[in-house]
Design a protein around this motif. Structure first.
Motif, PDB file in Angstrom:
ATOM      1  N   ALA A  82      -7.636  -6.326  -3.606  1.00 43.64           N
ATOM      2  CA  ALA A  82      -8.098  -6.364  -2.216  1.00 43.64           C
ATOM      3  C   ALA A  82      -6.919  -6.481  -1.264  1.00 43.64           C
ATOM      4  O   ALA A  82      -6.852  -5.784  -0.242  1.00 43.64           O
ATOM      5  N   PHE A  83      -5.984  -7.359  -1.575  1.00 41.09           N
ATOM      6  CA  PHE A  83      -4.769  -7.520  -0.778  1.00 41.09           C
ATOM      7  C   PHE A  83      -4.001  -6.205  -0.732  1.00 41.09           C
ATOM      8  O   PHE A  83      -3.532  -5.763   0.331  1.00 41.09           O
ATOM      9  N   PHE A  84      -3.875  -5.542  -1.872  1.00 44.14           N
ATOM     10  CA  PHE A  84      -3.183  -4.261  -1.952  1.00 44.14           C
ATOM     11  C   PHE A  84      -3.848  -3.229  -1.056  1.00 44.14           C
ATOM     12  O   PHE A  84      -3.187  -2.547  -0.255  1.00 44.14           O
ATOM     13  N   GLY A  85      -5.170  -3.121  -1.164  1.00 43.24           N
ATOM     14  CA  GLY A  85      -5.872  -2.149  -0.340  1.00 43.24           C
ATOM     15  C   GLY A  85      -5.736  -2.430   1.139  1.00 43.24           C
ATOM     16  O   GLY A  85      -5.632  -1.507   1.958  1.00 43.24           O
ATOM     17  N   MET A  86      -5.712  -3.723   1.504  1.00 40.19           N
ATOM     18  CA  MET A  86      -5.537  -4.067   2.914  1.00 40.19           C
ATOM     19  C   MET A  86      -4.165  -3.640   3.428  1.00 40.19           C
ATOM     20  O   MET A  86      -4.023  -3.195   4.562  1.00 40.19           O
ATOM     21  N   THR A  87      -3.138  -3.761   2.593  1.00 42.92           N
ATOM     22  CA  THR A  87      -1.805  -3.328   3.033  1.00 42.92           C
ATOM     23  C   THR A  87      -1.763  -1.815   3.219  1.00 42.92           C
ATOM     24  O   THR A  87      -1.080  -1.318   4.115  1.00 42.92           O
ATOM     25  N   LEU A  88      -2.497  -1.094   2.375  1.00 39.94           N
ATOM     26  CA  LEU A  88      -2.511   0.368   2.494  1.00 39.94           C
ATOM     27  C   LEU A  88      -3.164   0.816   3.794  1.00 39.94           C
ATOM     28  O   LEU A  88      -2.818   1.866   4.350  1.00 39.94           O
ATOM     29  N   ALA A  89      -4.114   0.007   4.292  1.00 40.65           N
ATOM     30  CA  ALA A  89      -4.851   0.373   5.501  1.00 40.65           C
ATOM     31  C   ALA A  89      -4.297  -0.265   6.765  1.00 40.65           C
ATOM     32  O   ALA A  89      -4.765   0.037   7.862  1.00 40.65           O
ATOM     33  N   ALA A  90      -3.299  -1.134   6.640  1.00 41.15           N
ATOM     34  CA  ALA A  90      -2.827  -1.921   7.782  1.00 41.15           C
ATOM     35  C   ALA A  90      -2.154  -1.039   8.833  1.00 41.15           C
ATOM     36  O   ALA A  90      -1.473  -0.070   8.505  1.00 41.15           O
ATOM     37  N   ARG A 116      -4.817  -0.181  20.445  1.00 43.03           N
ATOM     38  CA  ARG A 116      -6.005  -1.011  20.313  1.00 43.03           C
ATOM     39  C   ARG A 116      -6.367  -1.675  21.623  1.00 43.03           C
ATOM     40  O   ARG A 116      -5.549  -1.789  22.532  1.00 43.03           O
ATOM     41  N   GLY A 117      -7.600  -2.160  21.694  1.00 41.76           N
ATOM     42  CA  GLY A 117      -8.040  -2.833  22.894  1.00 41.76           C
ATOM     43  C   GLY A 117      -7.580  -4.284  22.929  1.00 41.76           C
ATOM     44  O   GLY A 117      -7.225  -4.865  21.896  1.00 41.76           O
ATOM     45  N   PRO A 118      -7.582  -4.913  24.099  1.00 45.28           N
ATOM     46  CA  PRO A 118      -7.195  -6.326  24.214  1.00 45.28           C
ATOM     47  C   PRO A 118      -8.054  -7.208  23.315  1.00 45.28           C
ATOM     48  O   PRO A 118      -9.271  -7.018  23.213  1.00 45.28           O
ATOM     49  N   GLY A 119      -7.422  -8.149  22.665  1.00 43.56           N
ATOM     50  CA  GLY A 119      -8.142  -9.098  21.825  1.00 43.56           C
ATOM     51  C   GLY A 119      -8.314  -8.678  20.380  1.00 43.56           C
ATOM     52  O   GLY A 119      -8.680  -9.497  19.535  1.00 43.56           O
ATOM     53  N   GLU A 120      -8.081  -7.398  20.064  1.00 46.09           N
ATOM     54  CA  GLU A 120      -8.214  -6.962  18.674  1.00 46.09           C
ATOM     55  C   GLU A 120      -7.058  -7.514  17.841  1.00 46.09           C
ATOM     56  O   GLU A 120      -5.905  -7.492  18.266  1.00 46.09           O
ATOM     57  N   TRP A 121      -7.398  -7.982  16.654  1.00 44.72           N
ATOM     58  CA  TRP A 121      -6.374  -8.508  15.741  1.00 44.72           C
ATOM     59  C   TRP A 121      -5.542  -7.367  15.171  1.00 44.72           C
ATOM     60  O   TRP A 121      -6.050  -6.279  14.896  1.00 44.72           O
ATOM     61  N   ILE A 122      -4.250  -7.645  14.977  1.00 47.48           N
ATOM     62  CA  ILE A 122      -3.323  -6.660  14.423  1.00 47.48           C
ATOM     63  C   ILE A 122      -2.645  -7.275  13.206  1.00 47.48           C
ATOM     64  O   ILE A 122      -2.074  -8.370  13.290  1.00 47.48           O
ATOM     65  N   ARG A 123      -2.721  -6.549  12.089  1.00 43.77           N
ATOM     66  CA  ARG A 123      -2.137  -7.046  10.842  1.00 43.77           C
ATOM     67  C   ARG A 123      -0.972  -6.167  10.405  1.00 43.77           C
ATOM     68  O   ARG A 123      -0.994  -4.946  10.562  1.00 43.77           O
ATOM     69  N   GLY A 124       0.029  -6.808   9.854  1.00 37.71           N
ATOM     70  CA  GLY A 124       1.147  -6.111   9.233  1.00 37.71           C
ATOM     71  C   GLY A 124       1.508  -6.807   7.943  1.00 37.71           C
ATOM     72  O   GLY A 124       1.223  -7.991   7.751  1.00 37.71           O
ATOM     73  N   PHE A 125       2.148  -6.080   7.051  1.00 38.28           N
ATOM     74  CA  PHE A 125       2.460  -6.621   5.735  1.00 38.28           C
ATOM     75  C   PHE A 125       3.888  -6.249   5.312  1.00 38.28           C
ATOM     76  O   PHE A 125       4.499  -5.341   5.848  1.00 38.28           O
ATOM     77  N   ARG A 126       4.376  -7.004   4.326  1.00 43.39           N
ATOM     78  CA  ARG A 126       5.576  -6.686   3.547  1.00 43.39           C
ATOM     79  C   ARG A 126       6.895  -7.039   4.235  1.00 43.39           C
ATOM     80  O   ARG A 126       7.947  -6.635   3.766  1.00 43.39           O
ATOM     81  N   TYR A 127       6.906  -7.797   5.342  1.00 40.27           N
ATOM     82  CA  TYR A 127       8.220  -8.106   5.908  1.00 40.27           C
ATOM     83  C   TYR A 127       8.988  -9.000   4.943  1.00 40.27           C
ATOM     84  O   TYR A 127       8.434  -9.823   4.215  1.00 40.27           O
ATOM     85  N   ASP A 128      10.299  -8.806   4.896  1.00 37.09           N
ATOM     86  CA  ASP A 128      11.173  -9.569   3.993  1.00 37.09           C
ATOM     87  C   ASP A 128      12.383 -10.023   4.789  1.00 37.09           C
ATOM     88  O   ASP A 128      13.273  -9.229   5.107  1.00 37.09           O
ATOM     89  N   ASP A 129      12.393 -11.310   5.131  1.00 35.54           N
ATOM     90  CA  ASP A 129      13.469 -11.835   5.972  1.00 35.54           C
ATOM     91  C   ASP A 129      14.844 -11.642   5.350  1.00 35.54           C
ATOM     92  O   ASP A 129      15.841 -11.461   6.065  1.00 35.54           O
ATOM     93  N   THR A 130      14.935 -11.622   4.012  1.00 34.28           N
ATOM     94  CA  THR A 130      16.248 -11.513   3.366  1.00 34.28           C
ATOM     95  C   THR A 130      16.800 -10.096   3.397  1.00 34.28           C
ATOM     96  O   THR A 130      17.973  -9.891   3.082  1.00 34.28           O
ATOM     97  N   ASP A 449       2.634  -7.530  -9.578  1.00 36.94           N
ATOM     98  CA  ASP A 449       2.113  -8.392  -8.523  1.00 36.94           C
ATOM     99  C   ASP A 449       1.860  -7.614  -7.231  1.00 36.94           C
ATOM    100  O   ASP A 449       1.996  -8.148  -6.133  1.00 36.94           O
ATOM    101  N   THR A 450       1.515  -6.341  -7.349  1.00 40.00           N
ATOM    102  CA  THR A 450       1.249  -5.528  -6.170  1.00 40.00           C
ATOM    103  C   THR A 450       0.186  -6.209  -5.297  1.00 40.00           C
ATOM    104  O   THR A 450      -0.802  -6.723  -5.822  1.00 40.00           O
ATOM    105  N   PRO A 451       0.429  -6.300  -3.985  1.00 39.52           N
ATOM    106  CA  PRO A 451       1.368  -5.519  -3.182  1.00 39.52           C
ATOM    107  C   PRO A 451       2.755  -6.127  -2.989  1.00 39.52           C
ATOM    108  O   PRO A 451       3.497  -5.663  -2.127  1.00 39.52           O
ATOM    109  N   VAL A 452       3.118  -7.147  -3.777  1.00 43.31           N
ATOM    110  CA  VAL A 452       4.446  -7.740  -3.597  1.00 43.31           C
ATOM    111  C   VAL A 452       5.539  -6.748  -3.954  1.00 43.31           C
ATOM    112  O   VAL A 452       6.558  -6.650  -3.270  1.00 43.31           O
ATOM    113  N   THR A 453       5.366  -5.991  -5.041  1.00 48.66           N
ATOM    114  CA  THR A 453       6.265  -4.878  -5.367  1.00 48.66           C
ATOM    115  C   THR A 453       5.413  -3.648  -5.643  1.00 48.66           C
ATOM    116  O   THR A 453       4.213  -3.765  -5.899  1.00 48.66           O
ATOM    117  N   PRO A 454       6.006  -2.454  -5.634  1.00 49.58           N
ATOM    118  CA  PRO A 454       5.225  -1.235  -5.874  1.00 49.58           C
ATOM    119  C   PRO A 454       4.552  -1.253  -7.241  1.00 49.58           C
ATOM    120  O   PRO A 454       5.036  -1.863  -8.195  1.00 49.58           O
TER     121      PRO A 454
END
Length: 556
Positions: A82-90, A116-130, A449-454
């Motif tokens: 489910a997490f993987f699929g959400m990243t694919l659609a983000a 998007r319209g005001p108030g809609e939630w926006i999701r992003g995935f996979r940022y890596d601070d390092t 461990d996808t979506p952590v790695t491909p």
């Protein structure tokens, strides 16, 4: 391929035949063949082209291998569909690549806001601070500049952190007065105000309350993940944490797909411990209506003991090289962990505990050891990731028949940073110590461990065989296994982890006709090439469920 006559009578004809190539059975004897046949979803014959061709009847579906290699369908022993699929659609890809700086990520957020319209939630995935040039996590101030009214949530590549803006903090009621939840941390500035960075259970305060996670929306995410699994030759997935992203709606999503006959990948589910009725009271119960079949079964329960090494929340016995005073954190007290393990074991559940740091792994093994010596019932409890497990801990795992699912792709994706930043050279070279585990007879699977790695298993097999990091160094060559052992970690040995070695994971008569067709034989090519081999077809229960699209015709 020779043109075989379709002469078999209906009562003995196969439903499916693949012939004209190499068949790696990965059975106990490591036998090879040229062809395989199936009827009613099960393997009925393995042998030469001519012998198997005798089973071709008028209605038999024939797959011409054309010199390619068929292996058992891959079994992914630790993933989050489910997490993987959400990243694919983000709407926001916050990963590196493509982003080099926080500014690059912010630009993508700004575009999502504009769409998007005001108030809609926006999701992003996979940022890596390092991997960002800024060498830090994004902050709410970075996101507020482009999204003052839209709540924004960026989830870290590890899945153990998220960064949110002020609108998201307001929406979930987190402010300077909000205490850190047990097993979590709210990062704060010098005035005590949240910076937007939330770690471990604090991140769940936001992610568990996001809109867009109904059973229907999660089912759509599962469909996206399913397509990617099949395109990579994966026919079975262990979903190690059903409910981690969408709560009980994740299980409802699986139920809906199952009723509709839409589950093409076989799922073995591990329910997150917080969703197990009665567990806190020591009397765990199974959810209603979960009759197992070959497509879906609730196999066990997942408990998260600590965090991630790259997030410095994995619980280590010795401090982090970059911060010697920091040891990470346990997300659950060892005594509570032990009680939950015992209660689940007594109720007949298989237990899978996430343990990255060696201090956390000690606590997990302690919990399993208190159950007593293996009793022959096949309890098969597991440690997930098992990243920094020590030699003495492997001895204890072997003594108590504890299994492991190793996150082998850590070697490539984080090996350089583990060596230089987090663990130092000595501990880093021992992450995912496959040879040490194998020498003790410990059953283990491998995972992404996808979506952590491909997701591609062929990349994981290459990692296990070569142990090459992203920067091209070899990390702990003494822990590299041969190609067949790595293949088994993604097939028969992974199936063993869920108690399914008699059903799948090798190509033998009576087992499920689940296959992956590869462009070449991975045991016969230079190991450096394994990663670039192609999956060209995937077969589930004797049905071709995915095949490589034909190359476009060249203009004349």
């Amino acid at each position: 391929m020779e043109d075989f006559a379709r002469r078999a009578e209906a009562d003995r004809a196969a439903d499916f035949v693949a012939l004209g190539g190499t068949v790696l059975t990965l059975d106990g004897a490591g036998r090879r063949a040229n062809a395989i046949a199936a009827r009613a979803g099960r393997i009925t014959a393995i042998g030469t082209d001519r012998a198997v061709a005798e089973l071709i009847g008028p209605d038999t579906k024939v797959l011409d291998l054309g010199g390619r290699t068929a292996i058992p369908g891959f079994v992914e022993s630790h993933n989050h569909p489910a997490f993987f699929g959400m990243t694919l659609a983000a709407p926001v890809d916050a990963g590196s690549p493509p982003n080099d700086t926080i500014g690059d990520i912010v630009d993508r957020v700004a575009q999502a806001v504009a769409d998007r319209g005001p108030g809609e939630w926006i999701r992003g995935f996979r940022y890596d601070d390092t991997l960002l040039a800024d060498r830090r996590h994004p902050a709410r101030s970075d996101l507020d500049a482009v999204s003052p009214r839209n709540p924004v949530v960026l989830t870290h590549v590890s899945g153990h952190f998220c960064v949110v803006n002020s609108a998201a903090l307001r929406a979930v009621g987190v402010d300077a007065a909000t205490p850190d939840p047990p097993g979590g941390h709210i990062a704060r500035d010098e005035r005590g105000e949240p910076t937007g960075l939330l770690a471990e259970t604090a991140a769940f305060l936001v992610t568990s309350r996001l809109p867009g996670q109904s059973a229907g929306e999660l089912a759509a995410a599962l469909r996206l993940a399913d397509a990617e699994y099949l395109a990579n030759g994966i026919t079975s997935v262990h979903d190690t944490g059903i409910g981690l992203i969408g709560g009980a709606a994740e299980l409802d999503a699986y139920r809906a797909l199952r009723r509709g006959g839409e589950l093409r990948t076989r799922i073995r589910g591990y329910l997150i411990d917080g969703l197990v009725p009665g567990l806190a009271e020591g009397r765990p119960e199974r959810p209603d209506g979960e009759n197992a079949d070959e497509r879906f079964a609730l196999t066990g329960v997942k408990i998260i003991a600590d965090g991630s090494i790259q997030g410095r929340t994995g619980c280590l016995a010795e401090g982090y090289t970059c911060a010697p005073g920091e040891h990470g954190m346990m997300l659950i007290e060892p005594a509570v962990l032990g009680r939950r393990i015992a209660a689940l074991d007594a109720a007949g559940w298989q237990v899978a505990v996430h343990g990255n740091g060696d201090a956390a792994i000690d606590a997990v093994i302690d919990g399993y050891a208190r159950l007593g010596a293996p009793d022959g019932t096949g309890r098969r409890h597991r440690i997930e990731h098992c990243q920094t497990v020590r030699e003495d801990q492997l001895d204890r795992m072997a003594a108590h028949d504890v299994l492991a699912s190793f996150f082998i792709k850590h070697v490539y994706y984080w090996g350089d940073r583990h060596r230089d930043t987090f663990l130092g050279p000595d501990r880093a070279r021992r992450i995912s110590p496959l040879v040490s585990a194998k020498s003790r007879g410990i059953h283990f699977g491998l995972h992404s461990d996808t979506p952590v790695t491909p997701v591609p298993p062929l990349e994981g097999i290459w990692c296990a065989v070569r142990r090459v990091t992203r920067e091209g160094a070899v990390l702990g060559p003494e822990q590299a296994v041969d190609v067949e052992a790595a293949l088994r970690g993604y097939t028969i040995d992974a199936a063993y982890l869920a108690g399914e070695e008699n059903l799948k994971g090798s190509l033998e008569i009576g087992k499920l006709a689940d296959l992956a067709v590869l462009s070449e034989d991975p045991t016969a090519v230079d190991p450096d090439r394994i990663r670039s081999l192609r999956v060209e077809a995937t077969v589930s229960g004797g049905e071709v469920v995915w095949s490589l699209p034909p190359a476009p015709a060249r203009p004349r």
